[in-house]
Design a protein around this motif. Structure first.
Motif, PDB file in Angstrom:
ATOM      1  N   PHE A  24      14.074   6.223  -9.065  1.00 30.16           N
ATOM      2  CA  PHE A  24      13.749   5.562  -7.807  1.00 30.16           C
ATOM      3  C   PHE A  24      14.078   6.406  -6.583  1.00 30.16           C
ATOM      4  CE2 PHE A  24      13.370   2.015  -4.812  1.00 30.16           C
ATOM      5  CZ  PHE A  24      12.200   1.448  -5.303  1.00 30.16           C
ATOM      6  N   GLU A  25      15.167   7.178  -6.630  1.00 34.34           N
ATOM      7  CA  GLU A  25      15.468   8.053  -5.491  1.00 34.34           C
ATOM      8  C   GLU A  25      14.342   9.048  -5.270  1.00 34.34           C
ATOM      9  OE1 GLU A  25      19.538   9.611  -4.688  1.00 34.34           O
ATOM     10  OE2 GLU A  25      20.060   8.566  -6.547  1.00 34.34           O
ATOM     11  N   ALA A  26      13.803   9.585  -6.363  1.00 31.93           N
ATOM     12  CA  ALA A  26      12.702  10.542  -6.247  1.00 31.93           C
ATOM     13  C   ALA A  26      11.466   9.874  -5.643  1.00 31.93           C
ATOM     14  CB  ALA A  26      12.370  11.126  -7.613  1.00 31.93           C
ATOM     15  N   LEU A  27      11.219   8.608  -6.011  1.00 34.23           N
ATOM     16  CA  LEU A  27      10.095   7.883  -5.431  1.00 34.23           C
ATOM     17  C   LEU A  27      10.276   7.714  -3.920  1.00 34.23           C
ATOM     18  CD1 LEU A  27       9.537   5.056  -8.090  1.00 34.23           C
ATOM     19  CD2 LEU A  27       8.174   7.134  -7.766  1.00 34.23           C
ATOM     20  N   LEU A  28      11.493   7.380  -3.497  1.00 34.27           N
ATOM     21  CA  LEU A  28      11.760   7.204  -2.067  1.00 34.27           C
ATOM     22  C   LEU A  28      11.574   8.518  -1.318  1.00 34.27           C
ATOM     23  CD1 LEU A  28      14.890   4.866  -2.133  1.00 34.27           C
ATOM     24  CD2 LEU A  28      12.513   4.237  -1.688  1.00 34.27           C
ATOM     25  N   ASN A  74       0.838  -1.204   0.000  1.00 36.93           N
ATOM     26  CA  ASN A  74       0.000   0.000   0.000  1.00 36.93           C
ATOM     27  C   ASN A  74       0.870   1.250   0.000  1.00 36.93           C
ATOM     28  OD1 ASN A  74      -2.378  -1.459   0.005  1.00 36.93           O
ATOM     29  ND2 ASN A  74      -2.529  -1.492   2.236  1.00 36.93           N
ATOM     30  N   TRP A  75       1.991   1.182   0.711  1.00 42.13           N
ATOM     31  CA  TRP A  75       2.918   2.320   0.764  1.00 42.13           C
ATOM     32  C   TRP A  75       3.478   2.609  -0.622  1.00 42.13           C
ATOM     33  CZ3 TRP A  75       8.481   2.935   0.720  1.00 42.13           C
ATOM     34  CH2 TRP A  75       8.933   4.131   1.280  1.00 42.13           C
ATOM     35  N   TRP A  76       3.906   1.561  -1.317  1.00 40.02           N
ATOM     36  CA  TRP A  76       4.399   1.748  -2.681  1.00 40.02           C
ATOM     37  C   TRP A  76       3.305   2.318  -3.580  1.00 40.02           C
ATOM     38  CZ3 TRP A  76       9.202   2.222  -2.902  1.00 40.02           C
ATOM     39  CH2 TRP A  76      10.114   1.323  -2.334  1.00 40.02           C
ATOM     40  N   MET A  77       2.090   1.810  -3.438  1.00 44.98           N
ATOM     41  CA  MET A  77       0.993   2.276  -4.288  1.00 44.98           C
ATOM     42  C   MET A  77       0.715   3.767  -4.080  1.00 44.98           C
ATOM     43  SD  MET A  77       0.046  -0.063  -6.329  1.00 44.98           S
ATOM     44  CE  MET A  77      -1.409   0.774  -6.932  1.00 44.98           C
ATOM     45  N   GLU A  78       0.755   4.206  -2.847  1.00 42.16           N
ATOM     46  CA  GLU A  78       0.545   5.632  -2.574  1.00 42.16           C
ATOM     47  C   GLU A  78       1.645   6.479  -3.217  1.00 42.16           C
ATOM     48  OE1 GLU A  78      -1.990   7.229  -1.191  1.00 42.16           O
ATOM     49  OE2 GLU A  78      -3.011   5.287  -1.143  1.00 42.16           O
ATOM     50  N   ILE A  79       2.873   5.966  -3.171  1.00 45.42           N
ATOM     51  CA  ILE A  79       3.999   6.687  -3.785  1.00 45.42           C
ATOM     52  C   ILE A  79       3.805   6.804  -5.288  1.00 45.42           C
ATOM     53  CG2 ILE A  79       6.462   6.526  -4.322  1.00 45.42           C
ATOM     54  CD1 ILE A  79       6.847   5.280  -1.543  1.00 45.42           C
ATOM     55  N   PHE A  80       3.452   5.691  -5.934  1.00 47.78           N
ATOM     56  CA  PHE A  80       3.268   5.706  -7.387  1.00 47.78           C
ATOM     57  C   PHE A  80       2.120   6.624  -7.792  1.00 47.78           C
ATOM     58  CE2 PHE A  80       5.603   1.561  -7.388  1.00 47.78           C
ATOM     59  CZ  PHE A  80       6.622   1.960  -8.241  1.00 47.78           C
TER      60      PHE A  80
END
Length: 318
Positions: A98-102, A42-48
């Motif tokens: 990926f850094e920006a996603l983090l 869910n955390w990844w999904m919110e980021i995307f």
């Protein structure tokens, strides 16, 4: 790009601060990102969804499939908690994005609950036997007599480890200076670095190039082997290749011949130094050894003038 260069790039990306621990493996045709935290998908999904507001997802069974851009496919598995990044352009996308996603994920200040410990950070914490609630740094420092005194080897090791952890944790510029260091102490420094990644600390190890007739390179090689061999309770590696590479990239090592021992740190306008007659070596920590210990607070200027510059380190300290 060579495998070694790819590992170095992944290590830099992994060093991006995150609210909880993740890890990643480069399998050539895909990059696998994983964590043991509940709710990680869910955390990844919110980021995307934040980074790509118009992104579309397809869900089949336990797998969520995302195509953030042409040539890149991301699969999130709700059961295994794995993220698989593949496609003919997956590597440049990962490096560029990926850094920006983090960093987007850092907007969530609440740490997600875990399923009995994370892949690395919690395991590292357990391995280090550190518990800040039971043993605050100041509690240990208060046991040192005014003006210093003779202390037991177990106390010195505990203080040395806890001080470094505290300094790394606040993002200080840290110096470890010793004429002798063994692979176990070097291993501990590296685990403390991993435990505190993302705080912005800097660390310099100053030690002679030759110790007891051996080159420092041999001590480092033994430490790397140790990092690859030590396992968690789940029989997985305690430290992944990416994290090991990050440590190697981050730890600055300098060689000089001397016979003093101290650890020191500075941040902003404050500095601290712990001097001792104990080498950071098993000869002083695996036996009933007693050594002198003295702790002082001072200015970064005095730390530089009195401790660092005589060893040709710390030229960047004010």
């Amino acid at each position: 790009m060579s495998k070694k260069d790819r590992k170095r790039v992944l290590a830099q990306i992994w060093g991006t601060p995150t609210s909880h621990d993740i890890d990643m493996v480069d399998e050539g045709d895909q990059i696998v990102v994983f964590s043991n935290y509940r709710g990680i998908i869910n955390w990844w999904m919110e980021i995307f969804k934040t980074y790509y507001p118009n992104i579309k997802c397809r869900e089949k069974g336990d797998v969520i499939k995302i195509k953030p851009t042409v040539g890149v496919t991301i699969k999130l598995n709700k059961t295994t908690k794995l993220m698989r990044v593949s496609g003919k352009d997956h590597w440049p996308w990962f490096v560029d994005t990926f850094e920006a996603l983090l960093e987007v994920g850092n907007g969530d200040a609440i740490e997600l609950p875990s399923d009995g410990g994370s892949v690395s950070e919690n395991s590292v914490t357990r391995y280090l036997q550190l518990n800040k609630e039971d043993e605050e740094v100041q509690d240990l420092l208060d046991r040192i007599p005014d003006g210093g005194g003779i202390m037991h080897h177990e106390f010195i090791m505990r203080l040395w480890k806890t001080l470094l952890d505290d300094w790394f944790g606040v993002g200080a510029n840290v110096f470890v200076v010793t004429p002798r260091i063994d692979s176990e102490r070097l291993f501990t420094i590296m685990l403390l670095m991993i435990r505190n990644k993302g705080t912005g600390f800097k660390v310099t190890l100053m030690t002679p190039f030759k110790q007891d007739g051996d080159r420092f390179d041999k001590i480092m090689d033994k430490t790397k082997r140790r990092m690859k061999e030590v396992k968690t309770a789940q029989d997985s590696r305690l430290v992944s290749d990416v994290k090991l590479q990050w440590v190697i990239n981050t730890l600055e090592i300098k060689h000089e011949d001397f016979s003093t021992n101290f650890v020191a740190a500075y941040k902003d306008e404050e500095a601290e130094v712990l001097t001792t007659t104990a080498h950071f070596h098993k000869a002083h920590f695996h036996h009933q050894q007693k050594d002198n210990v003295c702790y002082n607070r001072l200015s970064p200027h005095d730390l530089r003038k009195n401790y660092l510059l005589p060893l040709d380190i710390g030229s960047n300290v004010l």
